[in-house]
Write a protein that holds these residues in place. Structure first.
Motif, PDB file in Angstrom:
ATOM      1  N   GLN B 253       6.362 -20.641  13.407  1.00  0.00           N
ATOM      2  CA  GLN B 253       5.041 -20.644  14.008  1.00  0.00           C
ATOM      3  C   GLN B 253       5.067 -20.938  15.504  1.00  0.00           C
ATOM      4  O   GLN B 253       4.292 -20.382  16.257  1.00  0.00           O
ATOM      5  CB  GLN B 253       4.181 -21.687  13.301  1.00  0.00           C
ATOM      6  N   THR B 254       5.943 -21.834  15.937  1.00  0.00           N
ATOM      7  CA  THR B 254       6.058 -22.094  17.374  1.00  0.00           C
ATOM      8  C   THR B 254       7.335 -21.473  17.930  1.00  0.00           C
ATOM      9  O   THR B 254       7.824 -21.862  18.987  1.00  0.00           O
ATOM     10  CB  THR B 254       6.004 -23.606  17.687  1.00  0.00           C
ATOM     11  N   GLY B 255       7.863 -20.510  17.204  1.00  0.00           N
ATOM     12  CA  GLY B 255       9.019 -19.771  17.686  1.00  0.00           C
ATOM     13  C   GLY B 255       8.707 -18.297  17.606  1.00  0.00           C
ATOM     14  O   GLY B 255       7.590 -17.886  17.903  1.00  0.00           O
ATOM     15  N   LYS B 256       9.668 -17.498  17.152  1.00  0.00           N
ATOM     16  CA  LYS B 256       9.421 -16.064  17.081  1.00  0.00           C
ATOM     17  C   LYS B 256       9.044 -15.643  15.671  1.00  0.00           C
ATOM     18  O   LYS B 256       9.473 -16.238  14.692  1.00  0.00           O
ATOM     19  CB  LYS B 256      10.669 -15.308  17.524  1.00  0.00           C
ATOM     20  N   VAL B 257       8.244 -14.592  15.603  1.00  0.00           N
ATOM     21  CA  VAL B 257       7.921 -13.971  14.322  1.00  0.00           C
ATOM     22  C   VAL B 257       8.876 -12.798  14.174  1.00  0.00           C
ATOM     23  O   VAL B 257       8.961 -11.949  15.054  1.00  0.00           O
ATOM     24  CB  VAL B 257       6.458 -13.491  14.308  1.00  0.00           C
ATOM     25  N   VAL B 258       9.618 -12.787  13.089  1.00  0.00           N
ATOM     26  CA  VAL B 258      10.635 -11.748  12.915  1.00  0.00           C
ATOM     27  C   VAL B 258      10.406 -11.013  11.597  1.00  0.00           C
ATOM     28  O   VAL B 258       9.847 -11.578  10.661  1.00  0.00           O
ATOM     29  CB  VAL B 258      12.056 -12.370  12.924  1.00  0.00           C
ATOM     30  N   SER B 259      10.805  -9.727  11.546  1.00  0.00           N
ATOM     31  CA  SER B 259      10.800  -9.047  10.251  1.00  0.00           C
ATOM     32  C   SER B 259      12.019  -8.174  10.088  1.00  0.00           C
ATOM     33  O   SER B 259      11.927  -6.960  10.089  1.00  0.00           O
ATOM     34  CB  SER B 259       9.524  -8.258   9.989  1.00  0.00           C
ATOM     35  N   PRO B 260      13.167  -8.797   9.953  1.00  0.00           N
ATOM     36  CA  PRO B 260      14.396  -8.027   9.755  1.00  0.00           C
ATOM     37  C   PRO B 260      14.461  -7.460   8.329  1.00  0.00           C
ATOM     38  O   PRO B 260      13.654  -7.834   7.482  1.00  0.00           O
ATOM     39  CB  PRO B 260      15.487  -9.086   9.953  1.00  0.00           C
ATOM     40  N   ASN B 261      15.448  -6.605   8.094  1.00  0.00           N
ATOM     41  CA  ASN B 261      15.662  -6.125   6.721  1.00  0.00           C
ATOM     42  C   ASN B 261      16.208  -7.242   5.852  1.00  0.00           C
ATOM     43  O   ASN B 261      15.964  -7.284   4.659  1.00  0.00           O
ATOM     44  CB  ASN B 261      16.669  -4.969   6.717  1.00  0.00           C
ATOM     45  N   LEU B 262      16.983  -8.114   6.475  1.00  0.00           N
ATOM     46  CA  LEU B 262      17.623  -9.187   5.717  1.00  0.00           C
ATOM     47  C   LEU B 262      17.598 -10.482   6.530  1.00  0.00           C
ATOM     48  O   LEU B 262      18.021 -10.499   7.689  1.00  0.00           O
ATOM     49  CB  LEU B 262      19.080  -8.785   5.410  1.00  0.00           C
ATOM     50  N   TYR B 263      17.079 -11.532   5.920  1.00  0.00           N
ATOM     51  CA  TYR B 263      17.008 -12.856   6.566  1.00  0.00           C
ATOM     52  C   TYR B 263      17.750 -13.838   5.672  1.00  0.00           C
ATOM     53  O   TYR B 263      17.378 -14.033   4.511  1.00  0.00           O
ATOM     54  CB  TYR B 263      15.546 -13.277   6.738  1.00  0.00           C
ATOM     55  N   ILE B 264      18.807 -14.423   6.187  1.00  0.00           N
ATOM     56  CA  ILE B 264      19.609 -15.358   5.394  1.00  0.00           C
ATOM     57  C   ILE B 264      19.374 -16.768   5.935  1.00  0.00           C
ATOM     58  O   ILE B 264      19.812 -17.093   7.037  1.00  0.00           O
ATOM     59  CB  ILE B 264      21.118 -14.985   5.455  1.00  0.00           C
ATOM     60  N   SER B 279       8.272 -14.549   6.868  1.00  0.00           N
ATOM     61  CA  SER B 279       7.951 -14.106   5.504  1.00  0.00           C
ATOM     62  C   SER B 279       7.706 -12.610   5.410  1.00  0.00           C
ATOM     63  O   SER B 279       7.650 -12.074   4.311  1.00  0.00           O
ATOM     64  CB  SER B 279       6.812 -14.918   4.898  1.00  0.00           C
ATOM     65  N   SER B 280       7.592 -11.898   6.538  1.00  0.00           N
ATOM     66  CA  SER B 280       7.485 -10.441   6.404  1.00  0.00           C
ATOM     67  C   SER B 280       8.858  -9.761   6.460  1.00  0.00           C
ATOM     68  O   SER B 280       8.952  -8.546   6.553  1.00  0.00           O
ATOM     69  CB  SER B 280       6.518  -9.849   7.437  1.00  0.00           C
ATOM     70  N   SER B 281       9.947 -10.531   6.356  1.00  0.00           N
ATOM     71  CA  SER B 281      11.292  -9.943   6.249  1.00  0.00           C
ATOM     72  C   SER B 281      11.375  -9.154   4.943  1.00  0.00           C
ATOM     73  O   SER B 281      10.770  -9.543   3.948  1.00  0.00           O
ATOM     74  CB  SER B 281      12.356 -11.039   6.212  1.00  0.00           C
ATOM     75  N   LYS B 282      12.143  -8.055   4.943  1.00  0.00           N
ATOM     76  CA  LYS B 282      12.193  -7.246   3.720  1.00  0.00           C
ATOM     77  C   LYS B 282      12.920  -7.991   2.601  1.00  0.00           C
ATOM     78  O   LYS B 282      12.438  -8.047   1.482  1.00  0.00           O
ATOM     79  CB  LYS B 282      12.813  -5.884   4.006  1.00  0.00           C
TER      80      LYS B 282
END
Ligand SMILES: Cc1cc2nc3c(=O)[nH]c(=O)nc-3n(C[C@H](O)[C@H](O)[C@H](O)COP(=O)(O)OP(=O)(O)OC[C@H]3O[C@@H](n4cnc5c(N)ncnc54)[C@H](O)[C@@H]3O)c2cc1C
Lengths: 257, 323
Positions: B253-264, B279-282
């Protein structure tokens, strides 16, 4: 120096958000309201400029009666006076209408620099600071993580993907604050006592002479889409076994590696 | 009447950014439903040759402003140029990328064009001939369906969410004069991150670490995994505030919003403010020794174990698979 800090009151980051049954908005009952975290960085930077250059910090807030608490918080941190723009016509205002009201309030007195948060964590729109700069016809720098002022010159650092930009502009200007700019102070007890006596001007849209005309609206609120339950990988219960199984699933099932 | 679905193409250092193709493909889809044309605005210096590439993804016409004053990007110059050509041509829809540059530009355009915008959308469609933009609000705790009553109807699209589709069009080039006055802002310096470092906001794969990584040295095993996967290394706020990682790597929330294919996510508990950023990561993978950690409720694949054992073993397995 005449410094303005715009603040918004938002649900606490831990708050549960429930959509009303008819999708017209969110249930506000039970929500704990706080100052938007990004606005805290703006207020802090405003106070630091005042400490360095002298002058006055005015906080401006658009919102219903409850937002007085957020204005008082900023005053307790050290701001000098407040303007509360409370008008039912602005309760569901979009960024454009909100910025129009802020611009009118800011213009009523001399200003050198205006702080906003880079976005508010309720509607997550991230537009108000930039629109405000346009409406006032002054430059804006968004997402500032560092700020230096020397006479009329303003130098700000702004991160983009893979780089940091060092941007130069001049006063008066709008700066939108993000994490990294500073560490906001807490209000002290004497600060809280003093805040009670600091002046807060009450305004309506009509008194400011603005139309409060939104250019967009949320037609419907919905709960987030459900995520199918995930798999807990057991394999043979050794870290190595689990790692092998994970690699296999990511390769064959998810096809992401 | 306003007509046409437009995008603002984003380029940097003489190359179009991936988000430009996502925008073009999406605009094509909307324009086909409306029976209208796709226009793209492209601003920069010495960038005319890039215009043709947009045709491949369905752009009919590219409006190009080519001037040294448009390089590097400044809010001031680019917003002035784009607002001018938009006013002259009156498109009904204008899509911009919700990248760092796009967020800055689009918000200034809302001011210049006196319109409304749906920010950081994850879906857009046409309903009753109008744009309907779907976007996460309250850090993804709910979604909003936004209609824009101003003109043009603006939306910024979250990078990495919209599919790129090839659909070759002629991409006629129309040059326009940006109409720039005295610049109000200038870029003094561009401090680039170390060569080869992938920004979390642009990565297809992110290996992220939290307090469970225990210190800056602990990130070594995440770096090794990231190198094998061609991934970026992200961090929770706990890891950033402890000084283990840089602020620019913070997800949430106070950093970056990311949506990668894979978030580990390794050694990250999954606080609501962290979930807000990813949470919008695939696909989401969680490695955490606490089976009760909230991250598991969001993960597609969960490993309950010590990350210091699982991560190196997983790196070995991936190496074998990719060999
Ligand atoms: C206004 C506000 C904004 C915020 N913004 C953000 C934000 O942008 N991003 C963000 O991330 N947070 C943010 N936070 C903070 C957030 O609330 C959490 O404090 C933070 O995300 C916790 O980080 P963490 O998961 O790394 O640490 P912790 O919650 O301490 O979790 C560490 C996890 O590591 C696990 N672990 C420990 N050792 C091991 C091991 N050997 N192997 C495997 N697992 C292990 C533990 O089981 C635990 O689950 C914000 C908070 C506030 C109030």
């Amino acid at each position: 120096m005449n410094i303005v800090a715009c603040v918004k009151q938002v649900p606490d980051t831990e708050a549960q958000i429930k959509v009303k049954a008819d999708g017209s908005g969110i249930e506000e009952g039970g929500i704990k309201w706080v100052m938007n975290p990004y606005d805290e960085y703006g207020v802090e930077e405003a106070l630091r400029l005042k400490e360095k250059f002298g002058g006055e910090v005015t906080v401006v807030c658009v919102g219903p009666a409850r937002t007085m608490e957020t204005i008082r918080t900023a005053l307790a941190m050290g701001a000098d006076k407040g303007i509360q723009i409370d008008d039912p016509a602005l309760y569901n205002a979009d960024a454009y209408a909100t910025a129009t009201a802020l611009a009118a309030a800011v213009k009523s007195a001399p200003y050198d620099i205006i702080f906003c948060g880079q976005r508010a964590i309720d509607d997550d729109s991230g537009q108000v600071g930039s629109i405000l700069a346009e409406l006032l016809g002054i430059p804006g720098v968004t997402f500032a993580t560092k700020l230096e002022i020397d006479g009329q010159k303003v130098k700000a650092v702004r991160p983009i993907e893979g780089a940091q930009l060092v941007i130069e502009t001049s006063l008066p200007c709008v700066i939108t604050a993000t994490k990294g700019l500073n560490e906001p102070r807490y209000a002290s007890l004497p600060g809280i006592m003093k805040a009670k006596k600091k002046p807060v001007d009450m305004k309506t849209a009509a008194a400011l002479g603005v139309a409060a005309e939104s250019k967009s609206k949320v037609a419907k609120f919905t709960p987030p889409p459900a995520r199918p339950p995930g798999k807990i990988i057991c394999a043979d219960d050794t870290p190595e076994g689990k790692a092998a199984e994970l690699a296999k699933l990511l390769r064959e099932e998810a096809k992401v590696i | 009447m306003a007509k046409g679905v437009w995008i603002v193409a984003e380029q940097r250092d003489g190359a179009l950014r991936k988000v430009s193709f996502e925008l073009a493909s999406t605009a094509r889809k909307l324009a086909d439903q409306l029976g209208e044309e796709v226009g793209a605005v492209l601003c920069g210096s010495g960038i005319e040759a890039l215009a043709a590439a947009l045709g491949k993804y369905g752009v009919d016409k590219v409006f190009v402003a080519d001037s040294p004053a448009l390089e590097p990007y400044t809010t001031d110059a680019h917003a002035t140029a784009v607002a001018k050509v938009v006013k002259e041509n009156d498109p009904s829809i204008l899509l911009v990328g919700a990248s760092a540059q796009g967020k800055d530009l689009s918000a200034a355009l809302v001011g210049k064009l006196a319109t409304g915008m749906a920010t950081d959308c994850t879906d857009v469609k046409i309903a009753d001939g109008k744009l309907l933009a779907i976007r996460p609000m309250y850090a993804g705790k709910c979604f909003g369906e936004v209609v824009v009553t101003g003109t043009p109807q603006m939306a910024s699209l979250r990078p990495n969410v919209f599919t790129i589709v090839e659909n070759a069009k002629a991409a006629a080039i129309v040059k326009f004069d940006a109409g720039l006055g005295e610049p109000k802002t200038k870029v003094l310096e561009v401090q680039k991150e170390a060569a080869g470092k992938i920004d979390v906001a642009e990565a297809n794969v992110i290996v992220s670490g939290g307090r469970g990584v225990k210190g800056p040295e602990g990130f070594g095993i995440l770096e090794e995994l990231a190198a094998v996967l061609g991934a970026a290394v992200g961090a929770s706020r706990a890891a950033v505030d402890a000084g283990w990682r840089a602020q620019i790597d913070q997800v949430g929330q106070t950093g970056k919003v990311v949506s990668p294919n894979l978030y580990i996510a390794c050694g990250i508990s999954g606080a609501i403010q962290h979930l807000a950023g990813m949470s919008s990561s695939k696909y989401i993978v969680a490695v955490n020794k606490d089976a009760e950690a909230p991250i598991f409720a969001r993960a597609d694949y969960g490993v309950v174990d010590d990350l210091f054992k699982v991560v190196p073993a997983f790196t070995g397995e991936v190496k074998k698979l990719l060999a």
